[in-house]
Design a protein around this motif. Structure first.
Motif, PDB file in Angstrom:
ATOM      1  N   GLU A   1       0.832  -1.207   0.000  1.00  0.00           N
ATOM      2  CA  GLU A   1       0.000   0.000   0.000  1.00  0.00           C
ATOM      3  C   GLU A   1       0.864   1.253   0.000  1.00  0.00           C
ATOM      4  OE1 GLU A   1      -2.830  -0.065   3.147  1.00  0.00           O
ATOM      5  OE2 GLU A   1      -3.866  -1.859   2.416  1.00  0.00           O
ATOM      6  N   THR A   2       1.944   1.214   0.783  1.00  0.00           N
ATOM      7  CA  THR A   2       2.863   2.358   0.817  1.00  0.00           C
ATOM      8  C   THR A   2       3.552   2.539  -0.530  1.00  0.00           C
ATOM      9  OG1 THR A   2       3.281   1.954   3.163  1.00  0.00           O
ATOM     10  CG2 THR A   2       4.842   3.369   2.011  1.00  0.00           C
ATOM     11  N   ALA A   3       3.999   1.423  -1.103  1.00  0.00           N
ATOM     12  CA  ALA A   3       4.668   1.488  -2.402  1.00  0.00           C
ATOM     13  C   ALA A   3       3.731   2.033  -3.470  1.00  0.00           C
ATOM     14  CB  ALA A   3       5.171   0.095  -2.795  1.00  0.00           C
ATOM     15  N   LYS A   4       2.504   1.549  -3.488  1.00  0.00           N
ATOM     16  CA  LYS A   4       1.531   2.004  -4.487  1.00  0.00           C
ATOM     17  C   LYS A   4       1.254   3.491  -4.326  1.00  0.00           C
ATOM     18  CE  LYS A   4      -1.660   1.679  -7.702  1.00  0.00           C
ATOM     19  NZ  LYS A   4      -3.026   1.346  -7.280  1.00  0.00           N
ATOM     20  N   ALA A   5       1.141   3.951  -3.085  1.00  0.00           N
ATOM     21  CA  ALA A   5       0.893   5.378  -2.845  1.00  0.00           C
ATOM     22  C   ALA A   5       2.047   6.233  -3.367  1.00  0.00           C
ATOM     23  CB  ALA A   5       0.685   5.625  -1.352  1.00  0.00           C
ATOM     24  N   LYS A   6       3.279   5.781  -3.158  1.00  0.00           N
ATOM     25  CA  LYS A   6       4.441   6.516  -3.664  1.00  0.00           C
ATOM     26  C   LYS A   6       4.412   6.592  -5.192  1.00  0.00           C
ATOM     27  CE  LYS A   6       7.761   5.456   0.032  1.00  0.00           C
ATOM     28  NZ  LYS A   6       9.066   4.828   0.338  1.00  0.00           N
ATOM     29  N   LEU A   7       4.052   5.474  -5.823  1.00  0.00           N
ATOM     30  CA  LEU A   7       4.047   5.449  -7.286  1.00  0.00           C
ATOM     31  C   LEU A   7       2.895   6.265  -7.850  1.00  0.00           C
ATOM     32  CD1 LEU A   7       4.987   1.699  -7.756  1.00  0.00           C
ATOM     33  CD2 LEU A   7       6.419   3.687  -8.268  1.00  0.00           C
ATOM     34  N   GLU A   8       1.789   6.318  -7.150  1.00  0.00           N
ATOM     35  CA  GLU A   8       0.676   7.169  -7.601  1.00  0.00           C
ATOM     36  C   GLU A   8       1.065   8.643  -7.517  1.00  0.00           C
ATOM     37  OE1 GLU A   8      -3.247   4.401  -6.636  1.00  0.00           O
ATOM     38  OE2 GLU A   8      -2.521   5.803  -5.112  1.00  0.00           O
ATOM     39  N   ARG A   9       1.780   9.018  -6.447  1.00  0.00           N
ATOM     40  CA  ARG A   9       2.258  10.412  -6.358  1.00  0.00           C
ATOM     41  C   ARG A   9       3.255  10.700  -7.460  1.00  0.00           C
ATOM     42  NH1 ARG A   9       2.034   9.483  -0.696  1.00  0.00           N
ATOM     43  NH2 ARG A   9       4.238   8.836  -0.656  1.00  0.00           N
ATOM     44  N   LEU A  10       4.125   9.735  -7.714  1.00  0.00           N
ATOM     45  CA  LEU A  10       5.137   9.912  -8.752  1.00  0.00           C
ATOM     46  C   LEU A  10       4.523  10.118 -10.124  1.00  0.00           C
ATOM     47  CD1 LEU A  10       8.199   9.712  -9.560  1.00  0.00           C
ATOM     48  CD2 LEU A  10       7.787   7.257  -9.890  1.00  0.00           C
ATOM     49  N   THR A  11       3.500   9.330 -10.418  1.00  0.00           N
ATOM     50  CA  THR A  11       2.915   9.344 -11.760  1.00  0.00           C
ATOM     51  C   THR A  11       1.703  10.280 -11.877  1.00  0.00           C
ATOM     52  OG1 THR A  11       1.576   7.406 -11.224  1.00  0.00           O
ATOM     53  CG2 THR A  11       3.712   7.022 -12.269  1.00  0.00           C
ATOM     54  N   GLY A  12       1.228  10.787 -10.752  1.00  0.00           N
ATOM     55  CA  GLY A  12       0.127  11.747 -10.778  1.00  0.00           C
ATOM     56  C   GLY A  12      -1.222  11.134 -11.068  1.00  0.00           C
ATOM     57  N   VAL A  13      -1.428   9.863 -10.722  1.00  0.00           N
ATOM     58  CA  VAL A  13      -2.747   9.247 -10.961  1.00  0.00           C
ATOM     59  C   VAL A  13      -3.583   9.279  -9.677  1.00  0.00           C
ATOM     60  CG1 VAL A  13      -1.867   7.749 -12.747  1.00  0.00           C
ATOM     61  CG2 VAL A  13      -1.889   6.919 -10.403  1.00  0.00           C
TER      62      VAL A  13
END
Length: 200
Positions: free
Chosen positions: A188-200
């Motif tokens: 969940e933490t990893a996914k949240a970081k990647l969503e912030r990174l990609t702006g989705v």
């Protein structure tokens, strides 16, 4: 010099060292990201000249334009590397389903064995959307050094293994360091970081 003066002088010296270290960190990384991690103001790492799994030349410029997750490993890795690549591939698919784009890049730390053909077979078994990079031992070593990636050959003969950094580097579309993923990080933490990174 009295004991009190010596202690005071020692404390001031320690404070100066701490302040210097903090200034160095700020100079190198600039500011903190949204998750509290330090991020670089400019493109991360040194320039490099490698080739992908199809033998096409790749440089640091190819890591610009799209957010990227960059992981260093080797094809003979028994657990960390395949696990990480499968996880990154899964996140890549989730991000794409949400309308975002994430480039996943796998850089070998074992160029003596990891030819473009071997890298292609390896990543193709995981996902056709992973870019695999290799090159001459000298060029790979230069990139590892410039990116602060640790690697060390362990053992002799054909069955040697490699110790290496297991961190995934997250780069924004400008090539700047936007954070990292630890091996085994909470999904969940990893996914949240990647969503912030990609702006989705």
């Amino acid at each position: 010099m009295s004991t009190t003066t010596m202690i005071r002088t020692g404390l001031w010296a320690m404070a100066a060292l701490i302040a210097g270290a903090m200034a160095a960190v700020f100079f190198l990384y600039g500011s903190a990201g949204t998750d509290g991690s330090a991020v670089a103001e400019g493109p991360y790492g040194s320039s490099f000249q490698l080739v992908d799994q199809d033998g096409a030349p790749v440089t640091e410029a190819d890591l610009r334009g799209t957010p990227a997750a960059v992981f260093f490993g080797f094809t003979h890795c028994p657990d960390v590397c395949p696990t990480t690549l499968y996880e990154l591939s899964g996140y890549q698919k989730q991000i794409a389903a949400e309308g975002g784009e994430l480039k996943v890049v796998f850089v070998t730390v074992d160029p003596e064995r990891d030819t473009p053909a071997i890298m292609k077979d390896y990543v193709s078994a995981v996902s056709p959307d992973i870019t695999a990079l290799t090159g001459s031992p000298e060029n790979v070593a230069a990139m590892l050094k410039g990116w602060g990636v640790y690697s060390r050959k362990v053992g002799e003969g054909e069955d040697y293994t490699m110790d290496h950094t297991a961190t995934t580097f997250l780069l924004d579309a400008d090539g700047a360091l936007a954070g990292t993923l630890a091996y085994g990080e909470n999904p969940e933490t990893a996914k949240a970081k990647l969503e912030r990174l990609t702006g989705v």
